[in-house]
Design an enzyme around this catalytic site. Structure first.
Site, PDB file in Angstrom:
ATOM      1  N   ASP A 108      16.219 -95.439 -14.931  1.00 43.49           N
ATOM      2  CA  ASP A 108      15.770 -95.806 -13.149  1.00 43.49           C
ATOM      3  C   ASP A 108      15.678 -97.737 -13.602  1.00 43.49           C
ATOM      4  OD1 ASP A 108      14.237 -93.897 -12.966  1.00 43.49           O
ATOM      5  OD2 ASP A 108      12.580 -94.302 -14.462  1.00 43.49           O
TER       6      ASP A 108
HETATM    7  N1  URA Z   1      12.861 -90.330 -17.293  1.00 40.66           N
HETATM    8  C1  URA Z   1      12.148 -91.394 -16.433  1.00 40.66           C
HETATM    9  O1  URA Z   1      11.318 -91.037 -16.219  1.00 40.66           O
HETATM   10  N2  URA Z   1      13.286 -92.258 -16.113  1.00 40.66           N
HETATM   11  C2  URA Z   1      14.738 -92.136 -16.602  1.00 40.66           C
HETATM   12  O2  URA Z   1      15.189 -93.307 -16.148  1.00 40.66           O
HETATM   13  C3  URA Z   1      14.980 -91.131 -17.077  1.00 40.66           C
HETATM   14  C4  URA Z   1      14.220 -90.197 -17.529  1.00 40.66           C
END
Ligand code: URA
Length: 239
Positions: A108
């Site tokens: 993310d």
């Molecule tokens: N899970 C999440 O919530 N965010 C990420 O970037 C990867 C796994």
């Protein structure tokens, strides 16, 4: 039609010399394109079409594969191009790598840590397809304390939106200054899965960092920096 690039970039992509050194070689009259001597800078060639010779020997671009790890900072998107023009992880590596490479799966915008990047689609498939169960480990910084019952819900598999997670490995690493640090390992990769698991249990994720994928660990790579994977790491990931 192949990609059209400047001659010095072509030579650098072949691995024969750095771009800077290639410019010098051109000036020195050591480079021919389609039999013709080229001594000025700026000439463009088409990969796979034009014949480049350096000191009388052919310069060819092999399909070199790149496998790198990046310590992604918060504030970068894990796509090659962002619809809102935000900085991308490709921006962090492209000045050093003369070919297009892509993130292996996603982190993310607001998550930091280990992101693999490659130009090898088979490798990406092997790491990201759920059927291979490649484990990904994160450290989640959770506001407040964590209840043991909730740790067990993470460990047993839990309902998140319209799916049930596989059992996760989860352990509390530390609790300081009103935050709990939870190490959690999952092998699925649903969108924002780790955040959603904690949020479903009523917790706020203050920060999230990925620290390993399979046996490959982020280690002490500084934030925003990248390095090539070792052949041992690549082999471990390919199982
Ligand atoms: N899970 C999440 O919530 N965010 C990420 O970037 C990867 C796994």
């Amino acid at each position: 039609m192949g990609e059209i690039v400047r001659l010095q970039k072509y030579i650098a992509m072949s691995g024969a010399a750095s771009r800077r050194a290639a410019e010098t070689m051109i000036t020195e009259g050591r480079v021919r394109v389609n039999g013709e001597l080229v001594t000025e800078q700026g000439v463009k060639v088409e990969i796979g079409c034009d014949k480049v010779m350096l000191d009388g020997k052919p310069v060819e671009i092999k399909n070199k594969n790149y496998y790198i790890m990046l310590n992604k900072p918060v504030g970068y998107v894990s796509t090659a191009k962002d619809q809102f023009d935000r900085p991308t992880v490709v921006d962090l590596v492209k000045k050093d790598i003369d070919t297009r490479i892509f993130p292996v799966g996603r982190l993310d915008y607001d998550t930091e840590g280990l992101l693999l990047m490659t130009n090898d689609g088979d490798f990406t498939y092997r790491i990201t397809h759920p059927k291979y169960h490649v484990e990904k480990t994160y450290i989640a910084m959770i506001k407040g304390g964590m209840k043991i019952a909730d740790m067990n819900r993470l460990r047993n598999g839990m309902k998140v939106e319209n799916y049930t997670t596989s059992p996760a490995k989860a352990e509390i690493l530390d609790a300081v200054d009103g935050y709990t640090y939870v190490k959690i390992t999952i092998h699925e990769g649903k969108n924002r899965q780790v955040r959603k698991m904690f949020e479903t249990l009523g917790y706020t994720v203050a920060a999230l960092q990925r620290i390993s994928i399979g046996q490959v660990e982020l280690g002490n790579l500084p934030l925003g920096r990248w390095r090539h994977l070792t052949s041992h790491e690549i082999n471990c990931l390919l199982g």
